[in-house]
Design a protein around this motif. Structure first.
Motif, PDB file in Angstrom:
ATOM      1  N   ARG A 366       0.830  -1.206   0.000  1.00 15.31           N
ATOM      2  CA  ARG A 366       0.000   0.000   0.000  1.00 15.31           C
ATOM      3  C   ARG A 366       0.869   1.263   0.000  1.00 15.31           C
ATOM      4  N   GLU A 367       1.886   1.290   0.848  1.00 14.80           N
ATOM      5  CA  GLU A 367       2.768   2.451   0.917  1.00 14.80           C
ATOM      6  C   GLU A 367       3.516   2.641  -0.399  1.00 14.80           C
ATOM      7  N   ALA A 370       1.179   4.236  -2.916  1.00 14.71           N
ATOM      8  CA  ALA A 370       0.980   5.656  -2.628  1.00 14.71           C
ATOM      9  C   ALA A 370       2.185   6.481  -3.044  1.00 14.71           C
ATOM     10  N   LEU A 373       2.169   6.818  -6.886  1.00 14.28           N
ATOM     11  CA  LEU A 373       0.978   7.459  -7.467  1.00 14.28           C
ATOM     12  C   LEU A 373       1.284   8.763  -8.213  1.00 14.28           C
ATOM     13  N   LEU A 400      -6.311  -2.595  -4.690  1.00 11.65           N
ATOM     14  CA  LEU A 400      -5.617  -1.789  -3.690  1.00 11.65           C
ATOM     15  C   LEU A 400      -5.129  -0.477  -4.310  1.00 11.65           C
ATOM     16  N   ALA A 401      -4.646  -0.553  -5.554  1.00 11.65           N
ATOM     17  CA  ALA A 401      -4.189   0.657  -6.244  1.00 11.65           C
ATOM     18  C   ALA A 401      -5.341   1.650  -6.423  1.00 11.65           C
ATOM     19  N   GLU A 403      -7.907   1.962  -4.450  1.00 15.69           N
ATOM     20  CA  GLU A 403      -8.169   2.538  -3.139  1.00 15.69           C
ATOM     21  C   GLU A 403      -7.168   3.644  -2.814  1.00 15.69           C
ATOM     22  N   VAL A 404      -5.938   3.447  -3.230  1.00 16.64           N
ATOM     23  CA  VAL A 404      -4.883   4.416  -2.932  1.00 16.64           C
ATOM     24  C   VAL A 404      -5.068   5.701  -3.719  1.00 16.64           C
TER      25      VAL A 404
END
Length: 482
Positions: A366-367, A370, A373, A400-401, A403-404
């Motif tokens: 996730r990090e 982000a 991005l 997940l991408a 959501e980010v």
């Protein structure tokens, strides 16, 4: 390489890989159980090495660990020592495309004939070992590293830690020098999920009465290096890279910096600002060894650093569209990569940067998503192909991408080659679009094979074969270095 030798080479790999399949699955995955099993494996490995006659026991060794930078520092220091005239064997991990990439001798990969012969010897001995049924793939590989160093008559062996340090199988060595490059969040399932827990593991490669070098910059981790060195009576040198280097300059093939203490400019044959840290770490290590009587002149350091090169790290591939492979697989590495993208893989106004990203199931992504991005106009999520490890599903990664913040700019394509082909398809000729493949060294290996096929690497003994038929994507070698 003859067809017969190539066949034997693949058979040797299959026989080693069979040890992965024969390892029983573990139901208890608590950290206590993981540590207990690690201690058992290290004890068993020591017994197996004794059974083999303790190969390479008398060869001086250097042990290099860290969350980020350990592979590049290993490669750079090995190149320096080779340039200084030492017969240098090195072990790096993991490999990208072929297992023999893990074993180097003065800059060349182990040749296929030697690899087959040593694997045959290893497995023949294993068949006679009383505890053979419990020897794992990792234990066999460290034994193979020692057989390799002995076989080539190495004057020094440089060994990269696999993961962590204290309970890593490579920690059976008693090195002249231990190097810890950095501490960050990675391998949380086995090392812990805090900097302090992970630092304790990294510090575990420091040995009694030996030299140690730390370029760890996290103040939460630094005390663990000092405490370990004090506890075992090691001679620790700490280098603060924030003040040790300045004026970093980079291109897409190399990085240079000024050593603050001397005003000297050094150049390493790897791209990325973070490579200045790794190059300076190798320089500091060489200086420490020279102070102990090793014959390492500045001229050798300069030649070695310039010759140092590693595949799959900010590596520009031949041909168009512009494509870069970088195996950044943790938050530290992705952050460093993202900071350098405007220079390493620039896109002019009106052009797009397309990222093909994959990750192993255990990785925290996730990090990373982000961080990437702001640098991606489109993300294609894929799933690395790797034997014996679970990769995160492309659909899950794409979700997940979104959501980010990627929204409908995130697309799942499970097969890595199909993912790259989609990225190439949406790249517009003449628009200067660029493609970045990242998130996993295994993914980089999957994709790199399209330019440099694995069998050619094994045959040529280098990750950059330039003879014979090119790979599917290598229709031109413009921009590639021999």
């Amino acid at each position: 390489m003859s067809p017969e030798l190539l066949e034997r080479y693949h058979e040797a790999i299959d026989r080693l890989d069979a040890l992965i399949a024969s390892t029983p699955s573990r139901t208890d995955t608590s950290r206590e159980a993981v540590r207990r099993r690690a201690a058992e494996r290290m004890g068993r490995l020591r017994n197996f090495l004794a059974f083999l006659g303790d190969p390479a026991a008398a060869i001086p060794k250097i042990h290099i660990g860290g969350t980020s930078g350990k592979g590049s520092t290993t490669t750079a220091l090995a190149a320096i020592l080779s340039a200084a005239g030492y017969r240098t064997g090195a072990h790096t991990s993991p490999y990208l495309q072929v297992p023999s990439e893990k074993l180097h001798f003065d800059g060349d990969l182990i040749d296929a004939e030697r690899f087959v012969r040593l694997v045959d010897h290893l497995l023949a001995a294993l068949a006679e070992f009383p505890d053979a049924d419990h020897i794992t793939y990792g234990e066999a590989w460290i034994a193979l590293v020692m057989l390799f160093l002995e076989d080539i008559g190495a004057e020094v062996g440089i060994i990269e830690v696999g993961a962590g340090g204290r309970f890593d199988l490579s920690n059976i060595v008693d090195p002249e020098l231990a190097i810890i490059t950095s501490v960050g969040i990675d391998h949380t399932n086995t090392l812990g999920d805090t900097i302090e827990q992970i630092a304790w593991h990294k510090a575990g490669i420091i040995k009694p009465g030996r030299l140690a070098l730390s370029t760890v910059d996290d103040p939460r981790a630094q005390p663990f290096m000092r405490e370990e060195a004090a506890a075992v009576g090691a001679c620790l040198r700490e280098v603060d890279m924030a003040t040790a280097i300045r004026d970093i300059q980079l291109s897409d093939i190399e990085t240079s910096w000024v050593e603050a203490a001397t005003g000297q400019r050094w150049t390493i044959g790897m791209a990325g600002r973070f490579q200045a840290r790794n190059g300076q770490a190798a320089r500091e290590a060489a200086r420490m060894l020279a102070q102990r009587g090793w014959r390492i002149a500045d001229a050798a350091i300069d030649r070695g650093l310039r010759a140092a090169r590693i595949p799959g790290r900010a590596e520009r591939m031949p041909g168009e569209p512009r494509t870069m492979l970088d195996g950044a697989h943790n938050a530290q590495k992705v952050t460093a990569l993202a900071a350098d993208l405007p220079e390493l893989l620039p896109v002019p106004e009106g052009a797009r940067r397309i990222i093909v990203l994959g990750a192993l199931e255990a990785k925290q992504v996730r990090e990373a998503l982000a961080t990437l991005l702001p640098h991606a106009d489109m993300l294609i999520a894929t799933s690395p192909r790797v034997f014996g490890k679970e990769a995160r599903a492309a659909d899950d990664l794409a979700a997940l991408a979104r959501e980010v913040g990627f929204g409908d700019r995130a697309l799942p394509i499970a097969d890595p080659r199909e993912a790259l082909e989609r990225a190439r398809t949406v790249s517009k000729p003449g628009r200067a679009d660029a493609i970045l493949v990242t998130g996993s060294l295994y993914l980089v290996g999957n994709i790199r094979d399209l330019w440099y096929p694995a069998d050619r690497i094994a045959m040529a003994g280098t990750p950059w074969p330039i003879d014979g038929a090119p790979g599917d994507m290598a229709t031109t070698h413009a921009g590639a270095r021999p």
